[in-house]
Design a protein around this motif. Sequence first.
Motif: not given
Length: 201
Positions: A179-180, A176, A161
């Motif tokens: 991305r989701q 994160g 990351y």
Amino acid sequence: MRRSEPHAKASTSDAAAARAQFAALRAGDQAAWQALTDRYTNLLWSIARGMGLSHADAAEVVQMTWLRLVEGLESVRQPEFVGSWLATTARRECLTVLRRHSREQVGASAEWPDLPDASGELDEAMLREERDAALWQAFGRLRPACQALLRVLMADPRPSYVEVSDALGIPIGSIGPSRQRCLAVLRQIMLSGAAQAPDAV
């Protein structure tokens, strides 16, 4: 080449391994260079293609990024952060290419970037071909920011990351969740076949 405020501290073992690798690089160890390029070249390609560069321009960025490292090898102070340094350098090289081409919006190419030949073997099942085509068409409907993020995250080996953050200039904590959201929008496009994607980022 130095990182004044590293995003995260490397472990003692990782730092020791990185220093040993750089000692080998400075001594001209070809195996050490091969290991380093094997680890990060795909990431550099993903960064360049994620910013909308053509295959030729992406190749130039990858080459120039490695050249910058060779030129600054002796001045490296924190070898454990070489991945982040390469990602940041690749991003800067991309911006240089984009400015040279006089693009109005960095990383927001109006055209679908060239994709590597994914035709596969001639005996590949038709169902798989149709599925892959539908996936790439849906991917092309995502916002450029989502395309760039997912391309970088798909690099092999998978980047950390910290490296993704440096490559795209976004906070580590947002990777994160972004991305989701991007994957959720991609899934929605695949299911609905919508011509327009809702905002993903």
